[in-house]
Design a protein around this motif. Structure first.
Motif, PDB file in Angstrom:
ATOM      1  N   UNK A  40     -14.437  -0.326 -34.038  1.00 50.09           N
ATOM      2  CA  UNK A  40     -14.450   0.630 -32.935  1.00 50.09           C
ATOM      3  C   UNK A  40     -13.238   1.562 -33.025  1.00 50.09           C
ATOM      4  N   UNK A  41     -12.410   1.381 -34.067  1.00 50.51           N
ATOM      5  CA  UNK A  41     -11.236   2.235 -34.262  1.00 50.51           C
ATOM      6  C   UNK A  41     -11.658   3.656 -34.587  1.00 50.51           C
ATOM      7  N   UNK A  42     -10.835   4.590 -34.164  1.00 51.80           N
ATOM      8  CA  UNK A  42     -11.048   5.998 -34.479  1.00 51.80           C
ATOM      9  C   UNK A  42     -10.715   6.214 -35.957  1.00 51.80           C
ATOM     10  N   UNK A  43     -11.645   6.730 -36.753  1.00 51.78           N
ATOM     11  CA  UNK A  43     -11.350   6.939 -38.176  1.00 51.78           C
ATOM     12  C   UNK A  43     -10.390   8.107 -38.365  1.00 51.78           C
ATOM     13  N   UNK A  52     -14.415  -0.162 -40.998  1.00 52.01           N
ATOM     14  CA  UNK A  52     -14.867  -1.547 -40.989  1.00 52.01           C
ATOM     15  C   UNK A  52     -13.663  -2.434 -40.681  1.00 52.01           C
ATOM     16  N   UNK A  53     -13.877  -3.467 -39.858  1.00 53.05           N
ATOM     17  CA  UNK A  53     -12.823  -4.433 -39.566  1.00 53.05           C
ATOM     18  C   UNK A  53     -12.967  -5.666 -40.447  1.00 53.05           C
ATOM     19  N   UNK A  54     -11.826  -6.145 -40.947  1.00 55.94           N
ATOM     20  CA  UNK A  54     -11.764  -7.425 -41.636  1.00 55.94           C
ATOM     21  C   UNK A  54     -11.409  -8.454 -40.567  1.00 55.94           C
ATOM     22  N   UNK A  55     -12.375  -9.215 -40.120  1.00 52.07           N
ATOM     23  CA  UNK A  55     -12.186 -10.168 -39.033  1.00 52.07           C
ATOM     24  C   UNK A  55     -11.405 -11.381 -39.540  1.00 52.07           C
ATOM     25  N   UNK A 119      -2.453  -4.422 -45.642  1.00 52.52           N
ATOM     26  CA  UNK A 119      -1.440  -4.320 -44.592  1.00 52.52           C
ATOM     27  C   UNK A 119      -2.015  -4.119 -43.185  1.00 52.52           C
ATOM     28  N   UNK A 120      -3.309  -4.110 -43.054  1.00 51.57           N
ATOM     29  CA  UNK A 120      -3.977  -3.983 -41.761  1.00 51.57           C
ATOM     30  C   UNK A 120      -5.376  -4.548 -41.889  1.00 51.57           C
ATOM     31  N   UNK A 121      -6.107  -4.587 -40.779  1.00 53.20           N
ATOM     32  CA  UNK A 121      -7.427  -5.211 -40.825  1.00 53.20           C
ATOM     33  C   UNK A 121      -8.579  -4.215 -40.677  1.00 53.20           C
ATOM     34  N   UNK A 122      -8.269  -2.923 -40.494  1.00 51.61           N
ATOM     35  CA  UNK A 122      -9.316  -1.911 -40.409  1.00 51.61           C
ATOM     36  C   UNK A 122      -9.233  -1.037 -41.657  1.00 51.61           C
TER      37      UNK A 122
END
Length: 139
Positions: A40-43, A52-55, A119-122
């Motif tokens: 749901x992040x703003x690209x 895409x999120x890495x859960x 370094x992040x999940x998105x």
């Protein structure tokens, strides 16, 4: 496709076909909750696909290799941009950070291979315009 140099029996594979995303992992601990989902992040403005999120990415332990492959839409490249100016970008506290990536023009995918978790999940496929604030890389 497994991570080059690793036995395919040791590689955990995750795919989110609806977003054209695939992650392959070699890690000592991969939590059951790990997976991929639409974000749901703003690209970034230079995005060539949906993020895409890495859960449960932060719960990966003893990571040896991570291979991220994303499908992108080449029609979203700005006029005059090279079709190879595409990167996997990761959302961090400072903004979108490009990761060294390779582009497959036939498959319209961009792939990054890391020796640790990102370094992040998105993550997102983005145009690499050399501007660090928008997902581009500076070499």
């Amino acid at each position: 496709m497994a991570i080059p140099g690793y036995d395919s029996n040791n590689v955990a594979e995750y795919t989110l076909e609806s977003a054209g995303a695939r992650v392959d992992l070699v890690a000592g601990v991969v939590p059951d909750a790990f997976g991929l989902e639409k974000s749901v992040s703003e690209p970034p403005r230079d995005s060539l696909a949906d993020p895409v999120d890495l859960v449960a990415c932060e719960d990966l332990k003893a990571v040896e290799a991570v291979r991220i492959a994303l499908v992108y839409d080449p029609s979203k490249l700005p006029p005059g941009a090279s079709p190879t100016d595409v990167t996997v970008s990761v959302e961090t506290d400072e903004g979108w950070e490009p990761i060294h990536s390779t582009v497959d023009l036939e498959e319209t995918t961009v792939t990054a291979v890391l020796n640790d978790r990102p370094p992040g999940s998105t993550i997102v496929a983005a145009h690499d315009d050399g501007d660090d604030e928008t997902g581009g890389a500076s070499e």
